[in-house]
Scaffold this active site. Structure first.
Site, PDB file in Angstrom:
ATOM      1  CG  HIS A  63      -0.409   0.100   2.539  1.00 38.57           C
ATOM      2  ND1 HIS A  63      -0.190   1.315   3.146  1.00 38.57           N
ATOM      3  CD2 HIS A  63      -0.044  -0.839   3.446  1.00 38.57           C
ATOM      4  CE1 HIS A  63       0.288   1.121   4.373  1.00 38.57           C
ATOM      5  NE2 HIS A  63       0.399  -0.182   4.572  1.00 38.57           N
ATOM      6  CG  ASP A 170       2.982   0.507   7.884  1.00 36.22           C
ATOM      7  OD1 ASP A 170       2.567  -0.001   6.838  1.00 36.22           O
ATOM      8  OD2 ASP A 170       2.287   0.602   8.926  1.00 36.22           O
ATOM      9  CD  GLU A 202      -2.805  -1.399   5.441  1.00 37.08           C
ATOM     10  OE1 GLU A 202      -2.722  -2.437   6.121  1.00 37.08           O
ATOM     11  OE2 GLU A 202      -2.426  -0.276   5.865  1.00 37.08           O
ATOM     12  CD  GLU A 203      -1.477   2.524   7.617  1.00 32.71           C
ATOM     13  OE1 GLU A 203      -2.124   2.024   8.560  1.00 32.71           O
ATOM     14  OE2 GLU A 203      -0.264   2.299   7.434  1.00 32.71           O
ATOM     15  CG  ASP A 225       1.672  -4.015   5.543  1.00 32.83           C
ATOM     16  OD1 ASP A 225       2.382  -3.210   6.182  1.00 32.83           O
ATOM     17  OD2 ASP A 225       0.497  -3.769   5.242  1.00 32.83           O
ATOM     18  CG  HIS A 308       1.067   3.197  12.560  1.00 40.39           C
ATOM     19  ND1 HIS A 308      -0.286   3.009  12.691  1.00 40.39           N
ATOM     20  CD2 HIS A 308       1.413   2.585  11.392  1.00 40.39           C
ATOM     21  CE1 HIS A 308      -0.739   2.314  11.658  1.00 40.39           C
ATOM     22  NE2 HIS A 308       0.282   2.047  10.857  1.00 40.39           N
TER      23      HIS A 308
END
Length: 342
Positions: A63, A170, A202-203, A225, A308
């Site tokens: 992603h 990510d 995606e998130e 991922d 994140h």
């Protein structure tokens, strides 16, 4: 590989605003593909055709969106309030530098009350924070609108000789693996058509992968991922950084695909670990698996520290191991899908 990861990491596009970068990603894939396209949701798909009639189609995907913030208001004092986009941790925001993506990019900082003016032991909530750009309310309103995106700062880049630290690894580091895989497949004789995809949103719910998988309906797919890397405060359900790629097993994963990937890794000396996912992997693999009448799906992951945050950290060698495994797997295909039958 390091330069490619840095270039992708430097790009800025929170979920829902991938239009800021998807054309550039398509351009990066174009030299290695027979065709590239962008669908109505913003997904990028590049296909390398093998030239064999009725050859199986394999999708490899990562992603391209990132977590971030979204403008909710501009106060009379010129401060910009915001809400979260994706799973952002409020603890990392105070004292952060950010970029507000208005009519032009504006630098800002997130300030909070000094410790001695706050209630002891009380966590600061996003609703109590704001971005300070140093501009008047009038100037801010001339450049920024409600709904504009806000992204986190880039970090240090090279961390020692073997690791890299920055924002949005990510999943941009995995997108780098997809692009590098396509580059290495150039000029090689294959018996499958390869779809390389950069999926959106995606998130916030793996939405792009759902649309793209239904549109392409590949015979098999490999989602790529990150997974949790071991840190001083987290060694449970985490993997050492620099020790190779992880290969998932569990109900979200087609057993024949995981078996083949594990076999190839073992036979070619690629460092790997097996990750057990007892349910939802929390990745695009979850949606791809159930598209249409079902798609055999695997999940490969790169161990990542501090997920994140603006200092996500990984080992370049793990990304290289992932690329080697992808290339070896694709080259091993004999042009049929009989082996996938359960």
């Amino acid at each position: 590989m390091r330069d490619l990861i840095r270039e992708l990491s430097d790009m800025r596009a929170i979920s829902g605003s991938e239009y800021r970068i998807n054309k550039k990603i398509a351009e990066m894939l174009m030299p290695y593909a027979d065709e590239t396209r962008i669908d109505a949701l913003g997904n990028v798909a590049a296909v390398k055709e093998c030239g064999i009639e009725n050859a199986p189609n394999i999708m490899i995907e990562a992603h391209c969106d990132e977590i971030g913030l979204i403008v909710t208001d501009i106060t009379d004092e010129g401060f910009i309030t915001f809400g979260p986009v994706g799973g952002i941790d409020a603890r990392i925001l105070p004292a952060s530098e950010v970029t507000v993506h208005g009519r032009r990019d504006i630098k800002g900082v997130i300030g909070i009350k000094p410790d001695w003016l706050t209630e002891k032991g009380k966590a600061v909530k996003i609703k109590d924070m704001a971005v300070d750009t140093g501009m008047t309310a009038e100037d801010v309103r001339s450049l920024v609108s409600i709904g504009d995106g806000i992204t986190l700062p880039q970090s240090v880049g090279a961390l020692g000789k073997k690791q890299f630290s920055g924002k949005t690894l990510d999943d941009r580091a995995c997108l780098a693996a997809v692009i590098e895989t396509m580059r290495r497949l150039c000029g090689r004789s294959l018996k499958v058509n390869v779809y390389a995809c950069a999926h959106v949103q995606e998130e916030v719910g793996c939405r792009g992968a759902k649309v793209s998988a239904f549109n392409i309906m590949p015979d098999m797919a490999i989602a790529i991922d990150v997974t949790h890397g071991i840190t001083p405060d987290n060694s449970d359900n985490a993997f050492p950084v620099g020790k190779g790629v992880t290969i998932s097993v569990g109900p979200n994963i087609h057993p024949r695909l995981s078996e083949r990937l594990i076999s190839i890794a073992g036979n070619t000396g690629i460092k790997y670990a097996v990750e057990v996912d007892g349910g939802d992997t929390g990745t695009d693999a979850w949606e791809i698996q159930c598209a249409g009448t079902g798609i055999p799906t695997a999940l490969l992951s790169v161990p990542l520290k501090y997920m994140h945050t603006s200092v996500e950290t990984l080992a370049i060698s793990d990304v290289k191991s992932l690329v080697k495994l992808l290339v070896s797997f694709i080259e091993s295909q004999e042009g049929n899908t009989e082996w996938l039958k359960l």
